[in-house]
Design a protein around this motif. Structure first.
Motif, PDB file in Angstrom:
ATOM      1  N   UNK A  84       0.984  -1.251  -0.042  1.00 39.60           N
ATOM      2  CA  UNK A  84      -0.082   0.111   0.075  1.00 39.60           C
ATOM      3  C   UNK A  84       0.767   1.378   0.025  1.00 39.60           C
ATOM      4  N   UNK A  85       0.435   2.244  -0.568  1.00 41.13           N
ATOM      5  CA  UNK A  85      -0.788   2.534  -1.412  1.00 41.13           C
ATOM      6  C   UNK A  85      -0.496   1.685  -2.892  1.00 41.13           C
ATOM      7  N   UNK A  86      -1.459   1.482  -3.566  1.00 42.93           N
ATOM      8  CA  UNK A  86      -1.591   0.648  -5.030  1.00 42.93           C
ATOM      9  C   UNK A  86      -1.990   1.786  -5.860  1.00 42.93           C
ATOM     10  N   UNK A  87      -1.779   1.910  -7.119  1.00 42.13           N
ATOM     11  CA  UNK A  87      -2.089   2.739  -8.136  1.00 42.13           C
ATOM     12  C   UNK A  87      -3.103   2.137  -8.869  1.00 42.13           C
ATOM     13  N   UNK A  88      -4.368   2.528  -8.997  1.00 41.45           N
ATOM     14  CA  UNK A  88      -5.413   2.116  -9.923  1.00 41.45           C
ATOM     15  C   UNK A  88      -5.587   3.104 -11.047  1.00 41.45           C
ATOM     16  N   UNK A  89      -5.708   2.372 -12.242  1.00 42.67           N
ATOM     17  CA  UNK A  89      -6.068   3.156 -13.380  1.00 42.67           C
ATOM     18  C   UNK A  89      -7.263   2.929 -14.057  1.00 42.67           C
ATOM     19  N   UNK A  90      -7.870   3.951 -14.943  1.00 43.37           N
ATOM     20  CA  UNK A  90      -8.966   3.775 -15.395  1.00 43.37           C
ATOM     21  C   UNK A  90      -9.005   2.457 -16.399  1.00 43.37           C
ATOM     22  N   UNK A  91      -9.993   1.674 -16.225  1.00 48.99           N
ATOM     23  CA  UNK A  91     -10.032   0.428 -16.987  1.00 48.99           C
ATOM     24  C   UNK A  91      -9.679  -0.658 -16.361  1.00 48.99           C
ATOM     25  N   UNK A  92      -8.914  -0.581 -15.396  1.00 48.77           N
ATOM     26  CA  UNK A  92      -8.336  -1.793 -14.647  1.00 48.77           C
ATOM     27  C   UNK A  92      -9.598  -2.589 -13.961  1.00 48.77           C
ATOM     28  N   UNK A  93      -9.159  -3.859 -14.015  1.00 51.45           N
ATOM     29  CA  UNK A  93     -10.450  -4.699 -13.672  1.00 51.45           C
ATOM     30  C   UNK A  93     -10.027  -5.222 -12.287  1.00 51.45           C
ATOM     31  N   UNK A 145     -17.116  -7.936  -8.919  1.00 53.31           N
ATOM     32  CA  UNK A 145     -16.290  -7.672 -10.008  1.00 53.31           C
ATOM     33  C   UNK A 145     -16.597  -6.316 -10.500  1.00 53.31           C
ATOM     34  N   UNK A 146     -15.698  -5.392 -10.524  1.00 48.65           N
ATOM     35  CA  UNK A 146     -15.641  -3.987 -10.821  1.00 48.65           C
ATOM     36  C   UNK A 146     -14.792  -3.558 -11.829  1.00 48.65           C
ATOM     37  N   UNK A 147     -14.860  -2.496 -12.390  1.00 51.53           N
ATOM     38  CA  UNK A 147     -14.087  -1.669 -13.486  1.00 51.53           C
ATOM     39  C   UNK A 147     -13.610  -0.330 -12.649  1.00 51.53           C
ATOM     40  N   UNK A 148     -12.566   0.094 -13.050  1.00 55.19           N
ATOM     41  CA  UNK A 148     -12.103   1.368 -12.360  1.00 55.19           C
ATOM     42  C   UNK A 148     -12.333   2.469 -13.272  1.00 55.19           C
ATOM     43  N   UNK A 149     -13.357   3.448 -12.823  1.00 51.42           N
ATOM     44  CA  UNK A 149     -13.830   4.304 -13.765  1.00 51.42           C
ATOM     45  C   UNK A 149     -12.647   5.835 -13.697  1.00 51.42           C
ATOM     46  N   UNK A 150     -12.563   6.166 -12.402  1.00 50.39           N
ATOM     47  CA  UNK A 150     -11.772   7.240 -12.009  1.00 50.39           C
ATOM     48  C   UNK A 150     -10.577   6.617 -11.321  1.00 50.39           C
ATOM     49  N   UNK A 151      -9.395   6.199 -11.633  1.00 56.54           N
ATOM     50  CA  UNK A 151      -8.239   5.925 -10.897  1.00 56.54           C
ATOM     51  C   UNK A 151      -7.605   6.742 -10.072  1.00 56.54           C
ATOM     52  N   UNK A 152      -6.596   6.285  -9.264  1.00 49.86           N
ATOM     53  CA  UNK A 152      -5.807   7.094  -8.228  1.00 49.86           C
ATOM     54  C   UNK A 152      -5.050   6.162  -7.370  1.00 49.86           C
ATOM     55  N   UNK A 153      -4.384   6.651  -6.345  1.00 53.05           N
ATOM     56  CA  UNK A 153      -3.804   5.854  -5.120  1.00 53.05           C
ATOM     57  C   UNK A 153      -4.573   5.638  -4.113  1.00 53.05           C
ATOM     58  N   UNK A 154      -4.804   4.251  -3.993  1.00 51.30           N
ATOM     59  CA  UNK A 154      -5.556   3.681  -2.625  1.00 51.30           C
ATOM     60  C   UNK A 154      -4.923   2.995  -1.786  1.00 51.30           C
ATOM     61  N   UNK A 155      -4.938   3.320  -0.570  1.00 52.65           N
ATOM     62  CA  UNK A 155      -4.081   2.880   0.615  1.00 52.65           C
ATOM     63  C   UNK A 155      -4.991   2.054   1.392  1.00 52.65           C
ATOM     64  N   UNK A 156      -4.514   1.235   2.295  1.00 48.86           N
ATOM     65  CA  UNK A 156      -5.103   0.329   3.319  1.00 48.86           C
ATOM     66  C   UNK A 156      -6.244   1.274   4.265  1.00 48.86           C
ATOM     67  N   UNK A 157      -7.269   0.675   4.589  1.00 46.68           N
ATOM     68  CA  UNK A 157      -8.015   1.156   5.404  1.00 46.68           C
ATOM     69  C   UNK A 157      -9.047   2.596   5.100  1.00 46.68           C
ATOM     70  N   UNK A 158      -8.773   3.081   3.618  1.00 46.73           N
ATOM     71  CA  UNK A 158      -9.505   3.853   3.126  1.00 46.73           C
ATOM     72  C   UNK A 158     -10.950   4.083   3.259  1.00 46.73           C
TER      73      UNK A 158
END
Length: 477
Positions: A84-93, A145-158
């Motif tokens: 953590x944090x992980x970087x999520x990008x638009x379109x990620x499954x 199951x989800x698709x990322x629409x708006x990405x960004x950095x996600x940390x634990x416990x958010x």
């Protein structure tokens, strides 16, 4: 002593960046009126140390700082994520799972067992106050199951938000009641209650404390759509409001948040209960020594709206510049209050609105006090008080003069730490001569001087029903 040069109250969230005795002392000197303890994080042992440190410093410095225990409620959070944090990008499954695992970029744990029953295909899921958005594309067993629409950095416990969905959760959890019991044992009198939807949620906390033989001051956090819709019912039950704009801005359309903020502040002012404006006020100061211009304007506009208090969250809990953040808020408050006072852009609309309602004796007295300090050369208002109701009623006009509230009750002094322009003094109730007691309390603290004119409110038979205008030199005689 010198009274503060600003009247807007400052709420600081205490965390790793601000929990040392040295930093707490500096925050008190800088202007902290309320220390918020967020029980979503940390251990009881850690919180106990902080609470005791604050109480020790208050005794040492002879000041009133309220400790506000924040009950987390049924907050849905991300679990533990590896690296953590992980970087999520638009379109990620991404899959969201209710399993208690250490997650990854592809499989994120969520601490909400009912997730598969509440979420549906095409539902939106928001993380970290809405900065990250996903859309559900399907449900399988205990996973979404989800698709990322708006990405960004996600940390634990958010935090996780599912707006518009009935979460089948009781706003007051067993964990909240456990925290309440612990905090009461530590001598905490003030609590903020998260994710409430109606007045009965507040009453549940009050009743639980009453069974322990304690009266408490409760702050209703407004952060869900139903809480806005049921605001009158909530205000009948609560002692104060917090406009928690982070979750609120996800639960309702973001463009509605500024209007809701203004409407809630106005309603709270009319009722004479304090209101805190919270979340993202100086967010950039978590990492930067200066705020953005928009943040400074946001703080100023909340004050002009009539808020009693402004709150710092991550800025003081985990930020790099907790002390600078408080100093910045104080400077903005001082400048904004001076402009409002000098231009006459005050709370006349509140006076007019109150005048149109059915008023009690205390309301009439507060109006008379407000008129007196506008038309006469008054140094300050002195209000001996049992419940705190009279200084709060005067405070709603946001007067230029300080309101010195004297009480022998710790709970009353602490709750007045939330009200604009009210300076609470803990005074022993040992003199039959009220004016003599008032004078002694003022002069012993270096407040006022011979020749000053003050407004003194008095009450008999359980309520304030008398106003006197007195020159201190006459009291001396």
């Amino acid at each position: 002593m010198n009274l503060p040069d600003h009247k807007t109250k400052i709420v600081c969230t205490i965390g790793p960046a601000s929990s040392s005795e040295e930093m707490l002392r500096e925050l008190i000197f800088a202007g902290m009126n309320v220390a918020r303890i967020n029980f979503s994080h940390g251990s009881f042992e850690d919180h106990s140390k902080v609470i005791r440190l604050i109480k020790k410093l208050c005794d040492e410095l002879n000041v009133v700082v309220s400790v506000m225990a924040d009950l987390p409620g049924p907050k849905i959070r991300v679990g533990e994520i590896k690296d953590s944090p992980i970087n999520l990008q638009k379109g990620d499954k991404v899959k969201l799972t209710t399993e208690r695992i250490v997650g990854s970029k592809d499989l994120i744990p969520v601490d909400f067992d009912k997730l598969p029953y509440c979420i549906a295909k095409k539902s939106n899921v928001y993380f970290n106050d809405g900065f990250i958005q996903m859309r559900c594309s399907g449900i399988c067993s205990n996973e979404a199951e989800c698709e990322v629409i708006v990405g960004g950095q996600l940390s634990s416990h958010k935090g996780v938000n599912l707006p518009g969905i009935d979460l089948l959760l009781d706003p007051v959890t067993e964990k909240d009641l456990e925290i309440l019991d612990f905090a009461l044992e530590e001598g905490v009198n003030c609590f903020s209650v998260s994710f409430i939807e109606q007045g009965s949620d507040i009453q549940k906390i009050r009743d639980h404390a009453a069974k322990k033989g304690r009266s408490v001051f409760l702050v209703a956090k407004i952060e869900r759509g139903p809480s806005v819709e049921n605001i009158d019912d909530i205000m009948d039950a609560t002692d104060a409001l917090m406009i928690a704009r982070g979750d609120l801005g996800v639960e309702i359309p973001i463009e509605e948040v500024p209007i809701v903020q203004k409407e809630l502040i106005h309603k709270a002012n009319l009722r004479g209960i304090p209101v805190i404006t919270a979340t993202h006020m100086l967010e950039s100061m978590t990492d930067n020594v200066r705020p953005t211009r928009a943040e400074a304007t946001d703080v100023a506009n909340a004050i002009l709206d009539g808020t009693d208090a402004i709150m710092l969250s991550g800025e003081t809990a985990v930020g790099k510049y907790p002390l600078e953040a408080v100093h910045t808020m104080v400077r903005i408050a001082k400048k904004t209050e001076a402009w409002r006072d000098s231009t006459g852009s005050g709370m006349g609309n509140i006076r007019d609105a109150i005048g149109e309602t059915e008023m009690g004796i205390s309301d009439v007295i507060s109006l008379q006090v407000y008129d007196a300090i506008r038309k006469l050369s008054i140094e300050f208002v002195v209000t001996p008080t049992y419940s705190g109701a009279t200084p709060r009623r005067i405070s709603r006009f946001k007067p230029e003069n300080w309101i010195i509230a004297m009480s022998h009750l710790d709970l009353t002094c602490e709750q007045l730490a939330y009200s604009y322009g009210v300076y609470p003094l803990s005074v022993y109730d040992g003199s039959d001569d009220l004016e003599k007691k008032v004078l002694g309390a003022l002069l012993s603290r270096g407040i006022g001087k011979s020749g000053d004119t003050i407004v003194l409110t008095q009450g008999y038979s359980g309520g304030t029903n008398l106003l006197k205008i007195i020159e201190i030199e006459h009291l001396v005689e």
